[in-house]
Every structure is written in structure tokens, then in C-alpha cells.
Motif scaffolding. Structure first.
Motif, mmCIF file in Angstrom:
data_model
loop_
_atom_site.group_PDB
_atom_site.id
_atom_site.type_symbol
_atom_site.label_atom_id
_atom_site.label_comp_id
_atom_site.label_asym_id
_atom_site.label_seq_id
_atom_site.Cartn_x
_atom_site.Cartn_y
_atom_site.Cartn_z
ATOM 1 N N UNK A 53 0.868 -1.172 0.000
ATOM 2 C CA UNK A 53 0.000 0.000 0.000
ATOM 3 C C UNK A 53 0.911 1.230 0.000
ATOM 4 N N UNK A 54 0.461 2.311 -0.625
ATOM 5 C CA UNK A 54 1.279 3.526 -0.644
ATOM 6 C C UNK A 54 0.524 4.678 -0.009
ATOM 7 N N UNK A 55 1.272 5.443 0.798
ATOM 8 C CA UNK A 55 0.728 6.630 1.448
ATOM 9 C C UNK A 55 1.623 7.802 1.078
ATOM 10 N N UNK A 56 1.009 8.931 0.700
ATOM 11 C CA UNK A 56 1.754 10.129 0.312
ATOM 12 C C UNK A 56 1.458 11.255 1.289
ATOM 13 N N UNK A 57 2.498 11.993 1.627
ATOM 14 C CA UNK A 57 2.351 13.114 2.559
ATOM 15 C C UNK A 57 3.066 14.336 1.993
ATOM 16 N N UNK A 58 2.418 15.492 2.085
ATOM 17 C CA UNK A 58 3.056 16.761 1.747
ATOM 18 C C UNK A 58 3.492 17.399 3.066
ATOM 19 N N UNK A 59 4.788 17.549 3.243
ATOM 20 C CA UNK A 59 5.327 18.046 4.502
ATOM 21 C C UNK A 59 5.674 19.526 4.362
ATOM 22 N N UNK A 60 5.157 20.322 5.296
ATOM 23 C CA UNK A 60 5.507 21.738 5.349
ATOM 24 C C UNK A 60 5.884 22.084 6.795
ATOM 25 N N UNK A 61 6.043 23.352 7.083
ATOM 26 C CA UNK A 61 6.491 23.750 8.429
ATOM 27 C C UNK A 61 5.501 23.387 9.526
ATOM 28 N N UNK A 62 4.223 23.286 9.197
ATOM 29 C CA UNK A 62 3.249 22.931 10.233
ATOM 30 C C UNK A 62 3.537 21.534 10.787
ATOM 31 N N UNK A 63 4.124 20.655 9.962
ATOM 32 C CA UNK A 63 4.515 19.323 10.425
ATOM 33 C C UNK A 63 5.611 19.437 11.492
ATOM 34 N N UNK A 64 6.604 20.271 11.240
ATOM 35 C CA UNK A 64 7.721 20.403 12.185
ATOM 36 C C UNK A 64 7.309 21.131 13.458
ATOM 37 N N UNK A 65 6.267 21.961 13.374
ATOM 38 C CA UNK A 65 5.748 22.619 14.576
ATOM 39 C C UNK A 65 5.205 21.590 15.562
ATOM 40 N N UNK A 66 4.709 20.452 15.056
ATOM 41 C CA UNK A 66 4.214 19.377 15.936
ATOM 42 C C UNK A 66 5.329 18.835 16.825
ATOM 43 N N UNK A 67 6.577 18.973 16.367
ATOM 44 C CA UNK A 67 7.741 18.479 17.106
ATOM 45 C C UNK A 67 8.527 19.615 17.765
ATOM 46 N N UNK A 68 7.972 20.835 17.752
ATOM 47 C CA UNK A 68 8.652 22.023 18.286
ATOM 48 C C UNK A 68 10.025 22.205 17.648
ATOM 49 N N UNK A 69 10.108 21.955 16.354
ATOM 50 C CA UNK A 69 11.356 22.076 15.599
ATOM 51 C C UNK A 69 11.222 23.290 14.693
ATOM 52 N N UNK A 70 12.114 24.276 14.876
ATOM 53 C CA UNK A 70 11.976 25.523 14.114
ATOM 54 C C UNK A 70 13.256 25.933 13.379
ATOM 55 N N UNK A 71 14.076 24.966 12.972
ATOM 56 C CA UNK A 71 15.316 25.297 12.267
ATOM 57 C C UNK A 71 15.112 25.583 10.788
ATOM 58 N N UNK A 72 13.940 25.235 10.247
ATOM 59 C CA UNK A 72 13.671 25.466 8.833
ATOM 60 C C UNK A 72 12.781 26.692 8.687
ATOM 61 N N UNK A 73 13.146 27.581 7.743
ATOM 62 C CA UNK A 73 12.311 28.749 7.455
ATOM 63 C C UNK A 73 11.044 28.324 6.719
ATOM 64 N N UNK A 74 11.203 27.393 5.795
ATOM 65 C CA UNK A 74 10.085 26.873 5.015
ATOM 66 C C UNK A 74 10.434 25.448 4.600
ATOM 67 N N UNK A 75 9.410 24.658 4.375
ATOM 68 C CA UNK A 75 9.611 23.262 4.009
ATOM 69 C C UNK A 75 8.648 22.892 2.892
ATOM 70 N N UNK A 76 9.168 22.229 1.875
ATOM 71 C CA UNK A 76 8.335 21.704 0.792
ATOM 72 C C UNK A 76 8.893 20.328 0.435
ATOM 73 N N UNK A 77 8.428 19.307 1.150
ATOM 74 C CA UNK A 77 8.950 17.959 0.970
ATOM 75 C C UNK A 77 7.784 17.006 0.727
ATOM 76 N N UNK A 78 7.968 16.131 -0.241
ATOM 77 C CA UNK A 78 6.983 15.074 -0.483
ATOM 78 C C UNK A 78 7.549 13.796 0.125
ATOM 79 N N UNK A 79 6.792 13.212 1.036
ATOM 80 C CA UNK A 79 7.202 11.956 1.663
ATOM 81 C C UNK A 79 6.245 10.864 1.202
ATOM 82 N N UNK A 80 6.808 9.732 0.813
ATOM 83 C CA UNK A 80 5.978 8.589 0.440
ATOM 84 C C UNK A 80 6.330 7.420 1.343
ATOM 85 N N UNK A 81 5.344 6.630 1.618
ATOM 86 C CA UNK A 81 5.529 5.441 2.437
ATOM 87 C C UNK A 81 4.990 4.256 1.672
ATOM 88 N N UNK A 82 5.880 3.302 1.403
ATOM 89 C CA UNK A 82 5.434 2.031 0.847
ATOM 90 C C UNK A 82 5.241 1.095 2.032
#
Length: 178
Positions: A18-47
Motif C-alpha cells: 500500500x502507498x501513502x503520500x504526505x506533503x510536509x511543510x512547516x506545520x509538520x515540524x511545529x508538531x515536534x517544536x522544531x523551528x530550524x527550517x524557514x520553510x519546508x516543501x517535501x513530499x514523503x511517500x511510504x510504501x
């Protein structure tokens, strides 16, 4: 974006891939209290490969994160590529001591993959972040100009003329003893 968005109820999935796709932006890193990135545009896929006795997870990420250069503090887009393989087995109790094998208790019916996506992306960013314009000479920055000016070995010739004459006498003592 919430952590529950990354929870996969695998009990209802058929065996197979099964495949799952995620669009990762800064709101994702806010969940982890991680603020080293100014902006994030990453596509993550999970097989997600469900087998009878275990789960095989293969994570892939590609995109960019906007970070500050360690030398000039200028922001730039840092490309990121990452992969992570994880095997999930069932046992008596939860155990994540091995970074490649996760053991979850029998009877579990879902898994949250947010932590693994987070780690994969953060670890794929180089520890030393250098603006590509420094390497190819296209970056124009006051900080960069000041660093070049203060670099050792680029002394001005004027300083040689301003040597205190007493030092010359001391240097003569050193050369006279030879």
C-alpha cells in the motif's frame, strides 16, 4: 496538520503493498517544536507492505527546506533526499531500541509514522549548511566580503612598514646567535 494524520490503521488493510503520500511543510515540524527550517516543501511517500507476521515500511522523501547558511546567515533552498527502512514485528511489549526494527505489542491495530518521517527529513539535511552561491561565487553578501577581508594570509603591505623599530633590534639578536 496533526499527528493523527500520520496514523495508519493497518488492521483493516489487506496483505500486500500500500502507498501513502504526505506533503510536509512547516506545520509538520511545529508538531515536534522544531523551528530550524524557514520553510519546508517535501513530499514523503511510504510504501507499506503488510505481511502475515510483520510490516515492512519504506519511507522516501524529496524536496527542499529553506535554511540559513552557516557562514553568511543568508537563507537558501537546501535540497533534501532521504530514505528509511523499518520492519515492524509483533511481540509482548513495545520496543524501539533498534532503529531498523520496531516491536509493537500483539493486538495493536495502528501505527503512527510521523516520528519516522520527521527523523528521515531532519537527518537528510547536511549538518553544515553552505549557500550554493559561496561555492560558485555568485553570492554577494556583506558578511561574505567581511569574511574574505579577515581571512588569514591576506595581510596588507602597509602593516610591514608600521613595525616598531624595537622589534628589528630583537630580530637582530636572534639572527646574530646563528
Amino acid at each position: 496538520m496533526e499527528l493523527k494524520d500520520f496514523t495508519i490503521p493497518f488492521i483493516g488493510l489487506k496483505e500486500g503493498k500500500h502507498q501513502f503520500d504526505y506533503q510536509i511543510d512547516n506545520s509538520f515540524f511545529e508538531l515536534f517544536n522544531f523551528d530550524e527550517f524557514n520553510a519546508t516543501a517535501v513530499k514523503a511517500t511510504l510504501e507499506f507492505h503488510k505481511k502475515q507476521t510483520m510490516l515492512e515500511l519504506t519511507f522516501n522523501a524529496s524536496g527542499t527546506v529553506n535554511v540559513h547558511c552557516d557562514l553568511t546567515n543568508e537563507p537558501f533552498e537546501q535540497p533534501v533526499e532521504g530514505t528509511l527502512d523499518l520492519i515492524v514485528k509483533f511481540g509482548h511489549e513495545y520496543n524501539d531500541e533498534n532503529e531498523e526494527i520496531l516491536i509493537i505489542p500483539h493486538g495493536e491495530y495502528e501505527i503512527n509514522v510521523a516520528q519516522y518521517i520527521y527523523e528521515m527529513i531532519v537527518l537528510s539535511v547536511p549538518s553544515k549548511r553552505i549557500h550554493p552561491g559561496i561555492e560558485d561565487g555568485t553570492l554577494q553578501s556583506e558578511i561574505l566580503e567581511k569574511l574574505e577581508e579577515l581571512q588569514p594570509g591576506t595581510e596588507k603591505k602597509e602593516t610591514k612598514e608600521e613595525i616598531d623599530p624595537r622589534w628589528n633590534t630583537l630580530k637582530k639578536l636572534l639572527t646574530d646567535n646563528k
